[in-house]
Enzyme design. Structure first.
Site, PDB file in Angstrom:
ATOM      1  N   CYS A   1      95.080  43.779 -45.159  1.00 59.89           N
ATOM      2  CA  CYS A   1      95.909  42.743 -45.773  1.00 59.89           C
ATOM      3  C   CYS A   1      96.198  41.653 -44.748  1.00 59.89           C
ATOM      4  O   CYS A   1      95.829  41.761 -43.575  1.00 59.89           O
ATOM      5  CB  CYS A   1      97.209  43.323 -46.324  1.00 59.89           C
TER       6      CYS A   1
ATOM      7  N   CYS B   1      97.811  42.519 -41.443  1.00 59.76           N
ATOM      8  CA  CYS B   1      96.900  42.979 -40.387  1.00 59.76           C
ATOM      9  C   CYS B   1      96.349  41.776 -39.619  1.00 59.76           C
ATOM     10  O   CYS B   1      96.242  41.799 -38.386  1.00 59.76           O
ATOM     11  CB  CYS B   1      95.747  43.777 -40.990  1.00 59.76           C
TER      12      CYS B   1
ATOM     13  N   ASP C   1      74.458   9.155 -51.785  1.00 58.98           N
ATOM     14  CA  ASP C   1      73.605   8.200 -51.075  1.00 58.98           C
ATOM     15  C   ASP C   1      72.213   8.096 -51.658  1.00 58.98           C
ATOM     16  O   ASP C   1      71.443   7.226 -51.286  1.00 58.98           O
ATOM     17  CB  ASP C   1      73.535   8.551 -49.596  1.00 58.98           C
TER      18      ASP C   1
END
Length: 567
Positions: free
Chosen positions: A22, A25, A441
């Site tokens: 989690c 941690c 572009d």
């Protein structure tokens, strides 16, 4: 080990870290590593990895030892190149079950099978039978012990290091609900002796412990699959490279794995093959599909001394290429490194989630203790107080807070890489919410990459279908993508006429004789080289088509400009 100079006397290393569950941690590892002088770490939960900026005075072993002392295992990570990644055809592909998910699957299935009857007999009075509480106890026992073992184990490891994570909440909440219910049942064995007994004064929470365990296991299972699929995006990108190369050695063709190429090797690329690595052309002419790198739908004509990039596709000619960059130095590997770094980074919202989760677990434990105390002082009822405290722990168990954001960012960058979109950092994804205009572009960026004829314009009395048929006949002898598109369009109107005296010039065009008429098709310079000079009005018509984003080809018949074909 991946190293790159970022500041004077510093380097960057990448780690694989196992055991994190989690965001708490993540915060612990970053905090512990940050206590080392000059060390800065960015930990990624879904990837189970970390990028650590390390001064020269700190060794790699010190970093690994610090992570180990925090309660997790770590190892140096290899550079993201096709050479050290397993082949996508022989490893876990998207849709295959990764190892982490495979280990959770039996626990999830057993938990689901046992939780369903516990839930029914606990919540549906009509399904209850004499001593159903003992059955609920027996069925939920394997769920809260064996099935929930990953949560209990992680909580115990963190407790040994005087730390708490989301697993601490899960373990305490599930354990408290089960032990409280067991104590209720043992204190009053006749509690569920008869179906339909009044349960208002006695609460059993076996179904709560079982359901929470099952749902959290399902979440972990789905999480493991999501992480694997996101990781496969990077593998898929790197596996776009060629697997083998035909090297010219002592005048003979030798087939070798592409990752064994060395700078200076000359290798052969036939039509339709991928270019094995970065280099430059030493012999031959062709058109190369570079859409992987540029998004441009039209192949680029290359000849002697032109640079070519690994993983791009040789469309029609035979090329001899001299390798200049191999392995982790290739453009494709650098793309992989860029994606890996982007996935390891954190957006501001992810950092906010980490900061919240770091104090979330201690806050929930404090709130649960406060709840018990307040209820106890207000009512004096130990059972009611304990029930309220357990409710706080159980409700706070899910850990989506620290998981949802980094997993979404990981998936976004990985999927983008598969589609040819390189995202420099996760903050870019977060910033896209403010974008209201996108400027491209080149038109090729938003096309399918497959050319088709958009229109034919005649400058003479010849009809458009006649010009297309004549051009298609001569273009059919060429392998160039533009030629093939014209030939396909012409073939729709009937069989193509035969061509004789065919000749082509890479980057110029084609010529030949069709039905007794001399055909020239290609660029303006090619027509001029064959004695055909377009007039100003012809150029005006061509520029009009090009302004609409089309690729335009000249068609000359018997020494005169007959028309143009737009693609």
């Amino acid at each position: 080990m991946v190293e790159s100079v970022t500041l004077a006397n510093t380097r960057v290393i990448e780690l694989d870290i196992q055991g994190m569950t989690c965001a708490s941690c993540v915060a612990r590892v970053e905090r512990k590593l940050g206590k080392l002088d000059g060390v800065h770490a960015v930990v990624n939960l879904p990837l189970e990895s970390a990028q650590v900026t390390v001064p020269e005075s700190v060794t790699d072993q010190q970093i690994l030892d610090t992570v180990t002392a925090t309660g997790y295992s770590a190892r140096l990570k290899a550079a993201p190149t096709a050479r050290n990644l397993p082949d996508a055809g022989a490893t876990e592909l998207a849709g295959d079950e990764p190892a982490a998910a495979a280990s959770l699957r039996p626990r999830l299935l057993v938990a689901a099978a046992l939780t369903l009857p516990v839930l029914i007999i606990s919540m549906v009075p009509a399904a209850q039978f004499p001593h159903w509480g003992w059955w609920a106890f027996a069925l939920s026992l394997p769920v809260v012990t064996w099935a929930a073992w990953p949560f209990h184990r992680a909580a115990a490891i963190n407790a040994r290091h005087l730390a708490s994570t989301m697993d601490t909440l899960v373990s305490i909440g599930v354990g408290a609900a089960f032990l409280f219910s067991t104590w209720q049942l043992l204190a009053n064995p006749a509690l569920t002796e008869h179906p339909g007994m009044d349960m208002s004064n006695h609460a059993l929470y076996f179904e709560v412990a079982a359901v929470v365990t099952t749902f959290l296991l399902l979440g972990r299972y789905l999480e493991a699959n999501a992480k694997q699929q996101a990781g496969n995006a990077l593998k898929a990108l790197l596996n776009l490279g060629a697997k083998e190369a035909t090297v010219i050695r002592d005048g003979a063709e030798v087939r070798i794995p592409a990752d064994r190429l060395q700078p200076g090797d000359v290798f052969l690329v036939r039509p339709g093959e991928k270019i094995a690595t970065d280099g430059f052309v030493v012999d031959g002419q062709s058109a190369v599909d570079t859409s992987l790198l540029t998004g441009e739908s039209l192949p680029v004509d290359v000849g002697v001394h032109d640079t070519v990039i690994g993983a791009t596709i040789n469309t029609n000619g035979r090329l001899l290429v001299k390798a200049t960059r191999v392995g982790s130095e290739t453009t494709l590997a650098q793309m992989g490194k860029l994606v890996s770094q982007a996935q390891n980074g954190k957006a501001p919202i992810a950092r906010l989630a980490d900061r919240i989760s770091a104090v979330f677990v201690p806050a929930v434990l404090a709130i649960a203790a406060a709840t018990f105390t307040i209820w106890m002082l207000a009512s004096g009822d130990v059972q009611a107080s304990f029930t309220a405290a357990v409710a706080v722990l159980v409700i706070a168990c899910p850990c989506a807070l620290g998981l949802a954001t980094p997993t979404a960012l990981l998936t976004g960058t990985g999927r983008g890489a598969q589609l040819g979109i390189l995202i420099k950092g996760p903050q870019v994804l977060e910033d896209t919410r403010t974008v209201d205009t996108i400027v491209l572009d080149k038109t090729g960026t938003v096309t399918t990459g497959r050319l088709s004829v958009a229109g034919v314009h005649s400058f003479t009395g010849a009809g458009e279908d006649e010009i297309l048929a004549l051009a298609g006949a001569v273009e059919a002898a060429s392998e160039h993508p533009i030629a093939q598109a014209i030939a396909r369009a012409a073939n729709l109107n009937g069989p193509l006429l035969p061509v004789t005296g065919f000749d082509s010039a890479p980057g110029g065009g084609v010529r030949g004789t069709v039905d007794g008429r001399r055909l020239v098709a290609g660029r303006a310079g090619w027509l001029q080289a064959n004695g055909i000079n377009p007039e100003d009005s012809h150029h005006t018509a061509l520029k009009s088509r090009e302004s609409d984003g089309a690729t335009v080809i000249w068609v000359g018949v018997d020494g005169e400009v007959a028309g143009i074909i737009s693609l």
